[in-house]
Structure formats: C-alpha cells, structure tokens
Design a protein around this motif. Structure first.
Motif, PDB file in Angstrom:
ATOM      1  N   LEU B  77      -5.020   7.217  -8.630  1.00  0.00           N
ATOM      2  CA  LEU B  77      -4.084   6.637  -9.599  1.00  0.00           C
ATOM      3  C   LEU B  77      -4.790   5.760 -10.623  1.00  0.00           C
ATOM      4  O   LEU B  77      -4.142   5.158 -11.476  1.00  0.00           O
ATOM      5  CB  LEU B  77      -3.005   5.820  -8.869  1.00  0.00           C
ATOM      6  N   GLY B  78      -6.093   5.669 -10.512  1.00  0.00           N
ATOM      7  CA  GLY B  78      -6.867   4.906 -11.486  1.00  0.00           C
ATOM      8  C   GLY B  78      -6.542   3.428 -11.464  1.00  0.00           C
ATOM      9  O   GLY B  78      -6.376   2.827 -10.405  1.00  0.00           O
ATOM     10  N   MET B  79      -6.406   2.844 -12.647  1.00  0.00           N
ATOM     11  CA  MET B  79      -6.223   1.387 -12.784  1.00  0.00           C
ATOM     12  C   MET B  79      -4.773   0.952 -12.596  1.00  0.00           C
ATOM     13  O   MET B  79      -4.455  -0.223 -12.780  1.00  0.00           O
ATOM     14  CB  MET B  79      -6.684   0.950 -14.183  1.00  0.00           C
ATOM     15  N   ARG B  80      -3.880   1.886 -12.296  1.00  0.00           N
ATOM     16  CA  ARG B  80      -2.456   1.534 -12.217  1.00  0.00           C
ATOM     17  C   ARG B  80      -2.220   0.344 -11.302  1.00  0.00           C
ATOM     18  O   ARG B  80      -2.682   0.300 -10.175  1.00  0.00           O
ATOM     19  CB  ARG B  80      -1.652   2.723 -11.711  1.00  0.00           C
ATOM     20  N   GLY B  81      -1.500  -0.634 -11.807  1.00  0.00           N
ATOM     21  CA  GLY B  81      -1.235  -1.827 -11.012  1.00  0.00           C
ATOM     22  C   GLY B  81       0.195  -1.928 -10.544  1.00  0.00           C
ATOM     23  O   GLY B  81       0.619  -2.951 -10.012  1.00  0.00           O
ATOM     24  N   ASP B  82       0.966  -0.855 -10.734  1.00  0.00           N
ATOM     25  CA  ASP B  82       2.388  -0.908 -10.399  1.00  0.00           C
ATOM     26  C   ASP B  82       2.685  -0.337  -9.016  1.00  0.00           C
ATOM     27  O   ASP B  82       3.847  -0.155  -8.662  1.00  0.00           O
ATOM     28  CB  ASP B  82       3.198  -0.145 -11.460  1.00  0.00           C
ATOM     29  N   VAL B  83       1.642  -0.025  -8.248  1.00  0.00           N
ATOM     30  CA  VAL B  83       1.860   0.537  -6.913  1.00  0.00           C
ATOM     31  C   VAL B  83       1.418  -0.489  -5.880  1.00  0.00           C
ATOM     32  O   VAL B  83       0.280  -0.966  -5.901  1.00  0.00           O
ATOM     33  CB  VAL B  83       1.039   1.838  -6.733  1.00  0.00           C
ATOM     34  N   GLU B  84       2.328  -0.837  -4.987  1.00  0.00           N
ATOM     35  CA  GLU B  84       2.026  -1.851  -3.971  1.00  0.00           C
ATOM     36  C   GLU B  84       1.056  -1.271  -2.931  1.00  0.00           C
ATOM     37  O   GLU B  84       1.375  -0.279  -2.270  1.00  0.00           O
ATOM     38  CB  GLU B  84       3.332  -2.272  -3.283  1.00  0.00           C
ATOM     39  N   PRO B  85      -0.134  -1.859  -2.780  1.00  0.00           N
ATOM     40  CA  PRO B  85      -1.083  -1.289  -1.814  1.00  0.00           C
ATOM     41  C   PRO B  85      -0.708  -1.611  -0.370  1.00  0.00           C
ATOM     42  O   PRO B  85      -0.201  -2.692  -0.083  1.00  0.00           O
ATOM     43  CB  PRO B  85      -2.411  -1.961  -2.192  1.00  0.00           C
ATOM     44  N   THR B  86      -0.967  -0.658   0.520  1.00  0.00           N
ATOM     45  CA  THR B  86      -0.850  -0.936   1.952  1.00  0.00           C
ATOM     46  C   THR B  86      -2.190  -1.413   2.501  1.00  0.00           C
ATOM     47  O   THR B  86      -2.247  -2.055   3.544  1.00  0.00           O
ATOM     48  CB  THR B  86      -0.397   0.315   2.724  1.00  0.00           C
ATOM     49  N   LEU B  87      -3.248  -1.077   1.794  1.00  0.00           N
ATOM     50  CA  LEU B  87      -4.586  -1.549   2.165  1.00  0.00           C
ATOM     51  C   LEU B  87      -5.271  -2.021   0.888  1.00  0.00           C
ATOM     52  O   LEU B  87      -5.485  -1.221  -0.028  1.00  0.00           O
ATOM     53  CB  LEU B  87      -5.385  -0.414   2.823  1.00  0.00           C
ATOM     54  N   LEU B  88      -5.544  -3.304   0.835  1.00  0.00           N
ATOM     55  CA  LEU B  88      -6.100  -3.879  -0.398  1.00  0.00           C
ATOM     56  C   LEU B  88      -7.436  -4.547  -0.092  1.00  0.00           C
ATOM     57  O   LEU B  88      -7.504  -5.477   0.709  1.00  0.00           O
ATOM     58  CB  LEU B  88      -5.115  -4.911  -0.972  1.00  0.00           C
ATOM     59  N   VAL B  89      -8.483  -4.061  -0.737  1.00  0.00           N
ATOM     60  CA  VAL B  89      -9.802  -4.685  -0.633  1.00  0.00           C
ATOM     61  C   VAL B  89     -10.049  -5.418  -1.941  1.00  0.00           C
ATOM     62  O   VAL B  89     -10.015  -4.803  -3.012  1.00  0.00           O
ATOM     63  CB  VAL B  89     -10.915  -3.642  -0.403  1.00  0.00           C
ATOM     64  N   THR B  90     -10.267  -6.729  -1.853  1.00  0.00           N
ATOM     65  CA  THR B  90     -10.446  -7.522  -3.067  1.00  0.00           C
ATOM     66  C   THR B  90     -11.799  -8.226  -3.041  1.00  0.00           C
ATOM     67  O   THR B  90     -12.058  -9.048  -2.155  1.00  0.00           O
ATOM     68  CB  THR B  90      -9.346  -8.595  -3.196  1.00  0.00           C
ATOM     69  N   PHE B  91     -12.664  -7.898  -3.974  1.00  0.00           N
ATOM     70  CA  PHE B  91     -13.914  -8.644  -4.119  1.00  0.00           C
ATOM     71  C   PHE B  91     -13.591 -10.004  -4.746  1.00  0.00           C
ATOM     72  O   PHE B  91     -12.766 -10.092  -5.662  1.00  0.00           O
ATOM     73  CB  PHE B  91     -14.896  -7.871  -4.999  1.00  0.00           C
ATOM     74  N   LYS B  92     -14.271 -11.052  -4.245  1.00  0.00           N
ATOM     75  CA  LYS B  92     -13.912 -12.397  -4.699  1.00  0.00           C
ATOM     76  C   LYS B  92     -14.194 -12.599  -6.178  1.00  0.00           C
ATOM     77  O   LYS B  92     -13.552 -13.418  -6.844  1.00  0.00           O
ATOM     78  CB  LYS B  92     -14.694 -13.439  -3.881  1.00  0.00           C
ATOM     79  N   ASN B  93     -15.185 -11.907  -6.702  1.00  0.00           N
ATOM     80  CA  ASN B  93     -15.529 -11.999  -8.115  1.00  0.00           C
ATOM     81  C   ASN B  93     -16.344 -10.772  -8.492  1.00  0.00           C
ATOM     82  O   ASN B  93     -16.789 -10.024  -7.617  1.00  0.00           O
ATOM     83  CB  ASN B  93     -16.304 -13.300  -8.418  1.00  0.00           C
ATOM     84  N   VAL B  94     -16.550 -10.598  -9.776  1.00  0.00           N
ATOM     85  CA  VAL B  94     -17.225  -9.374 -10.219  1.00  0.00           C
ATOM     86  C   VAL B  94     -18.697  -9.369  -9.778  1.00  0.00           C
ATOM     87  O   VAL B  94     -19.282  -8.315  -9.530  1.00  0.00           O
ATOM     88  CB  VAL B  94     -17.064  -9.194 -11.750  1.00  0.00           C
ATOM     89  N   GLU B  95     -19.270 -10.569  -9.639  1.00  0.00           N
ATOM     90  CA  GLU B  95     -20.661 -10.650  -9.174  1.00  0.00           C
ATOM     91  C   GLU B  95     -20.794 -10.149  -7.728  1.00  0.00           C
ATOM     92  O   GLU B  95     -21.848  -9.655  -7.332  1.00  0.00           O
ATOM     93  CB  GLU B  95     -21.177 -12.096  -9.270  1.00  0.00           C
ATOM     94  N   ALA B  96     -19.724 -10.306  -6.964  1.00  0.00           N
ATOM     95  CA  ALA B  96     -19.743  -9.802  -5.587  1.00  0.00           C
ATOM     96  C   ALA B  96     -19.559  -8.293  -5.557  1.00  0.00           C
ATOM     97  O   ALA B  96     -20.065  -7.614  -4.665  1.00  0.00           O
ATOM     98  CB  ALA B  96     -18.638 -10.478  -4.768  1.00  0.00           C
ATOM     99  N   ALA B  97     -18.837  -7.771  -6.551  1.00  0.00           N
ATOM    100  CA  ALA B  97     -18.520  -6.338  -6.549  1.00  0.00           C
ATOM    101  C   ALA B  97     -19.675  -5.481  -7.056  1.00  0.00           C
ATOM    102  O   ALA B  97     -19.950  -4.410  -6.502  1.00  0.00           O
ATOM    103  CB  ALA B  97     -17.275  -6.093  -7.407  1.00  0.00           C
ATOM    104  N   VAL B  98     -20.338  -5.958  -8.095  1.00  0.00           N
ATOM    105  CA  VAL B  98     -21.322  -5.100  -8.764  1.00  0.00           C
ATOM    106  C   VAL B  98     -22.431  -4.594  -7.836  1.00  0.00           C
ATOM    107  O   VAL B  98     -22.737  -3.393  -7.838  1.00  0.00           O
ATOM    108  CB  VAL B  98     -21.894  -5.829 -10.006  1.00  0.00           C
ATOM    109  N   PRO B  99     -23.051  -5.434  -7.008  1.00  0.00           N
ATOM    110  CA  PRO B  99     -24.108  -4.908  -6.142  1.00  0.00           C
ATOM    111  C   PRO B  99     -23.620  -3.783  -5.222  1.00  0.00           C
ATOM    112  O   PRO B  99     -24.374  -2.858  -4.922  1.00  0.00           O
ATOM    113  CB  PRO B  99     -24.546  -6.135  -5.322  1.00  0.00           C
ATOM    114  N   VAL B 100     -22.376  -3.873  -4.784  1.00  0.00           N
ATOM    115  CA  VAL B 100     -21.824  -2.806  -3.934  1.00  0.00           C
ATOM    116  C   VAL B 100     -21.584  -1.553  -4.769  1.00  0.00           C
ATOM    117  O   VAL B 100     -21.907  -0.438  -4.352  1.00  0.00           O
ATOM    118  CB  VAL B 100     -20.504  -3.268  -3.275  1.00  0.00           C
ATOM    119  N   LEU B 101     -21.066  -1.762  -5.973  1.00  0.00           N
ATOM    120  CA  LEU B 101     -20.679  -0.616  -6.794  1.00  0.00           C
ATOM    121  C   LEU B 101     -21.879   0.133  -7.354  1.00  0.00           C
ATOM    122  O   LEU B 101     -21.775   1.324  -7.659  1.00  0.00           O
ATOM    123  CB  LEU B 101     -19.769  -1.082  -7.935  1.00  0.00           C
ATOM    124  N   ILE B 102     -23.003  -0.533  -7.498  1.00  0.00           N
ATOM    125  CA  ILE B 102     -24.179   0.188  -8.034  1.00  0.00           C
ATOM    126  C   ILE B 102     -25.175   0.534  -6.932  1.00  0.00           C
ATOM    127  O   ILE B 102     -26.310   0.907  -7.202  1.00  0.00           O
ATOM    128  CB  ILE B 102     -24.880  -0.619  -9.159  1.00  0.00           C
TER     129      ILE B 102
END
Lengths: 394, 189
Positions: B77-102
């Motif tokens: 569903l891409g970036m859609r924010g109108d769907v309530e997640p049943t499982l939500l993984v939230t990185f605390k900040n973008v600096e925490a996300a980038v090393p995982v994503l690359i």
C-alpha cells in the motif's frame, strides 16, 4: 568487547534488608499515593506473609482499595483485565505486588492496561511501545529469589486461549520500588529455592551472551553469579538462614537488572514455549535447558562462557583450567549445580521429568521460534535446530 | 535568553528521510515480490491472520510503508497512512532507520539496541523479521548480507527476478510449487 551502542536503565529504588517492608508506606507517600491495589495469591495469604504487608500498609496510613489474591500460577490476560477493572472501579492510585514472578508480571500487565487507557491487554501488545506515558506507581515485593521481575522491564503473561506465553517489554514497566526483605523468602520450600535460583542463574548467563550484553549488564550478571555460587547451596540446605536468603534475593535482582538490559535468548525462548505447551514451571524449564542452550551457543558465545567460569566455579577452578577448556568447564559447572540440586531436592534434570512428552516437542520448537527472546540469542536457531536441542534435553 | 526558538531541520536530515522513503517503498514491494517468488516468505505470510496490516515507519511523522494481507493476497500500500496497522514497527528517528535500510545493520540488532519499537503481536513480529531477512537476501549483495543476516542468505530465485518483481504491487498467496532452496550462498538463477 564494548557494543557500538547500548541502552541501560535501572530505575527501581531498591530497599534491601530485614525491615524493608515497613518502609513501603513511606515510599508510597513519597509517590503521592494513598489507596493501594494489592495483588498476591492465596498460597501466600495462607502463609501469613501478605497479612504482614497489609498490616504495615494500614499502620502507615495507606488504604487498601482492592486486595486481589487469586493470581494463578501463570499470569493470564483475563486476570490482568479483571484486576485493572477493579483498580479503576475502586479509585486506586498505586499497585503493591506481593509474590513471585506471576504475581509481579500480572501487576505489570495491569499497569500496561491502566497506563494505555485500554480495557484489554491484547490490544496493547508490543515492545518499547509505552513511550512517554504515565505509569501507575508500583511497588514490588518478591517472595521468591529468581525472576528478578521486581526490577525488569519485561513481563510474561499467558494468553489462555492460544496457550501462548506473551512477552511484553518496555523500560517503563520497571517497578518504582523493589523491596527485598529476607523474611519473605524464609518459608520457600527447598525445591522451589533451587529452581528459582537456577532461574536467576539462567538470567545472568544468558545476559552475558546475548545481543545487547554491555559492560554494565556484565557487571550485574557477574556479581549475581558470584552470589548464587556462594549462597544458593546455603539457602537450599538452611532455608532459615537470613543472610543467605537476602543474598539470593539480591542475586535475583542483579540478574534481573542484567537481563532486562542485555536480553535473554534460546533458553528462555524454549522455556516460555515449554510453559505454554506443557505447563512446565519456568524455573524447572530454565534449570533443565540452561546447559543445553549454552552448548548450542558454544561456537559463538564460548569465550564469554569461558570468562564466566571464574564466577560459576570460583577463582581456584578458573586458575587451574586452561583457557581453551574454560567454556566447556563453565557448562560442566552448571550441570554440577543442577545435579547437586537434583540429589538434594529432586530438581528435574530432563524435560521428561518435567512432564514433557516427545510428541509435544515439535509444537514447543515452533512456539520457541516465534518467541521474541530467540531474536536476541547470539546465534540464529531454526525450528529444526530448536527441536534438536529439545530432544537432547528430553 | 531566547524563547520559542525555531530551528529548521538540516538538509542532511531531509536527505535521510528521502532515502528512507525510497528504501521503504522498495522494501514493501520487495516483501510482496518475495511472497510471490519464495515459498518460505509465502508460508510465513499465509500464517498471518487475514486482514493483517504491517507498517514500517519512522518517527516522528517520517516516511512509512504498509503491506496488507487480505482475501488471499498480499498487497503493497506504499505510504498510505489511512490504514490502521495490526503490526507497527516504528524507528525512533531516521538516523536509527537508515543503517537498517541500507544494509549496514541487522533488523534484530536494531531491536536489541532499542532503535525501534513494535506494537502488536510479538510472534507475528518474529515472523515479519524472518520475512525481512529473506527479502534482504534478495535485495542486498551478499557482502552486506554476511554482516546483517543471522545466517548466509539462500534464495529460491535470482536477484534479477526479485528486482523485476518490485514492479508488481500484489501477490497471490495460493500455494504453488516452488523450487527447493538454493543451498549455496549468493546463488543467482
């Protein structure tokens, strides 16, 4: 080796020593509380330990809005929801948990429900999701020396419909005050003293080898193991030895702080699953599975286990054991303690002795692979590998 | 003394968020592609409850990606924010996300370091982690995979088929015959 990044929290105020219970009203008033919900179980009430805490609360001017003494052996979602409802109905403002791991974990479940504003614990499952929310003031009085739940940010609560033990984790779950009073564990039976002590030992050993081990958690774990080596045999042999009981209470607390920060791994993943599928008591599962888990992790955690030999077996054994042989000697030291407990108190040394049957092993392995603890183990474990370890422990 | 001080985010922050948005999009579609290509991912997703929505996001108000299992299909569903997640993984900040994503840091290590939170059923979270490990095995070169995956990557299809699969947005989850896993690290078909 120091990790590139770690977080460490130990936010509980610790009251340790005989008479610590008498200070609970002061601590509650310090937290601006005056109407407590007391959680415990009937067995402890029968032993008179809870009545003493109730008298102390009353004498100290703390009202007891709710006394819930029906916590089952395993914390359950239904109990958590029921107790949270009673807390709200009676306008309580704090929780005092008097009991072992299941009682304190139930109290943690209640704080999760209350703090999130939910009515059902199942709606607020997760890890590190209780960020920035107000937490209900919470005093934990452990009556065993094993789980360390009085200082951990983790709770294990059973989903009785799915027969699954669910883990909750957040630094915000750590109680505000942990009360270690040796009078609370004097009556602990020999067998339970042994299995809860092995639970504490498992926390410390797994903490040292898991993904987020760090210098602070290592220090707590090492001290915990030293205390267990010296005082667990005394507490098992001489149940009324107050210094030994207090030392074991401190050991469990130290191991709790350690694993709450460094995490636990394969032993706990399999142990939770054994509890979920076969109702194996947590301490028994830990005692049986610890040496098997260490052997599974040996190729990547061996050096850490080698260092632990100093604490598991003492300086003399450590000094005369060649470095290459120390990891195996550490496992042998754990087995020796387990065998001693088996002879002394009938502690089970196999899963079969805990009531597990071979046909339950595949379900246990599958459940263990889905347990959050397995992700924190230093080494990946597939369902087949977990099954092999479980077969070896049967 | 200054009051009501306003500080604009630096350009580096904006670049990291843009990078995270792109990789999130790839990861969401990569998960769907792997549900088509790889029997292990398909089996994991089949075990999820119908209607399950998985969202990976960056706090606060950062990029996100969502996939939904419904009606026997997995859909990105891409970036859609109108769907309530049943499982939500939230990185605390973008600096925490980038090393995982690359591909510089493993998913489990990120959780161990408290860089991400999880809301929902932890058992489903472990299933998602196993899926992400397989997806990373397709998307990243083995040089990276050796550093971030708990064991050597195995693939049932080649990198190129996986990259081509990113063009699709849905995967049918009906069981289908799949080739045996390639036991050699880094094999490309």
């Amino acid at each position: 080796m120091i990790p590139a990044y770690y977080e460490f929290a130990n936010t509980a105020k610790v009251l340790s020593g005989e008479g610590a219970i008498e200070n609970i009203p002061f601590e509650l008033k310090n937290l601006r509380c005056g109407n407590a919900l007391v959680i415990t179980n009937k067995q402890l009430r029968g032993l008179g330990m809870v009545d003493h805490v109730l008298r102390v609360l009353a004498d100290g001017g703390i009202a007891i809005g709710v006394l819930y003494d029906d916590v089952p052996v395993d914390s359950s979602v239904l109990v958590v929801n029921e107790v949270a409802g009673a807390f709200r109905e009676q306008g309580c403002d704090c929780i005092v948990a008097v009991g072992g791991g299941s009682v304190i974990d139930t109290a943690k479940g209640v704080t999760i429900v209350l703090s999130s504003g939910a009515k059902d614990l199942m709606k607020v499952r997760g890890v590190d999701r209780l960020v920035g929310r107000y937490m209900t003031p919470f005093v934990a009085v452990p009556t065993t020396a094993g789980t360390g739940s009085e200082v951990t940010g983790a709770a294990v609560i059973k989903d009785t419909e799915r027969h699954v033990k669910m883990a909750f984790a957040s630094f915000n779950l750590v109680p505000d005050v942990a009360v270690l009073d040796p009078r609370m564990t004097l009556g602990l039976p020999q067998r339970l003293t042994g299995s809860t002590g092995m639970d504490a030992l498992t926390h410390a050993v797994e903490a040292v080898s898991c993904r987020q081990a760090n210098p602070l958690s290592d220090a707590y774990a090492a001290t915990a193991i030293d205390l267990i080596r010296e005082y667990l045999p005394v507490a098992v042999n001489e149940g009324h030895d107050k210094p030994a009981r207090l030392a074991m209470a401190n050991a469990a607390l130290l191991a709790g702080v350690s694993f709450s920060n460094a995490m636990v791994g394969i032993v706990h993943a399999m142990g939770h699953a054994c509890g979920g599928v076969a109702n194996v008591p947590h301490g028994d599962a830990m005692a049986v599975l610890l040496p098997h888990g260490m052997e599974f992790n040996m190729d990547c955690a061996g050096p850490r286990y080698g260092e632990l030999l100093l604490h598991l077996a003492g300086p003399d054994v450590y000094a005369r054991t060649p470095k290459a042989e120390r990891p195996a000697a550490a496992v042998a030291a754990v087995r020796a303690l387990l065998d001693w407990l088996h002879e002394r108190s009938g502690q089970p040394v196999t899963l079969a002795e805990c009531g597990v049957t071979s046909d339950q092993l595949p379900a246990i392995a599958k459940l263990a692979a889905d347990d959050g603890s397995i992700g924190m183990n230093p080494k990946d474990a597939s369902v087949d590998e977990l099954l092999a370890v479980l077969k070896a422990a049967l | 003394m200054e009051t009501e001080v306003r500080v604009r985010p630096g350009s580096a922050k904006a670049a990291k968020r843009a990078l995270a948005a792109v990789v999130f999009a790839v990861l969401g579609r990569g998960l769907v592609a792997c549900a088509r290509l790889d029997s292990r991912v398909r089996a994991e997703v089949q075990s999820w409850p119908d209607g399950m929505v998985v969202t990976l996001a960056v706090a606060p108000r950062g990029p996100r990606t969502t996939v939904r299992k419904a009606g026997g299909r997995l859909e990105a569903l891409g970036m859609r924010g109108d769907v309530e997640p049943t499982l939500l993984v939230t990185f605390k900040n973008v600096e925490a996300a980038v090393p995982v994503l690359i591909g510089m840091k493993g998913v489990l290590q990120s959780f161990a370091e408290h860089r991400a939170s999880l809301a929902g059923d932890l058992a489903l979270g472990m299933s998602l982690v196993r899926c992400l490990h397989i997806v990373e095995g397709y998307l990243f070169p083995d040089l990276m995979n050796r550093r971030i995956l708990p064991r050597p990557a195995t693939r049932e299809a080649g990198h190129l088929r996986a990259y081509a699969g990113l063009l699709g947005r849905t995967a049918e989850l009906a069981p289908s015959a799949a080739p045996a896993p390639d036991s050699t690290e880094g094999a490309v078909s």
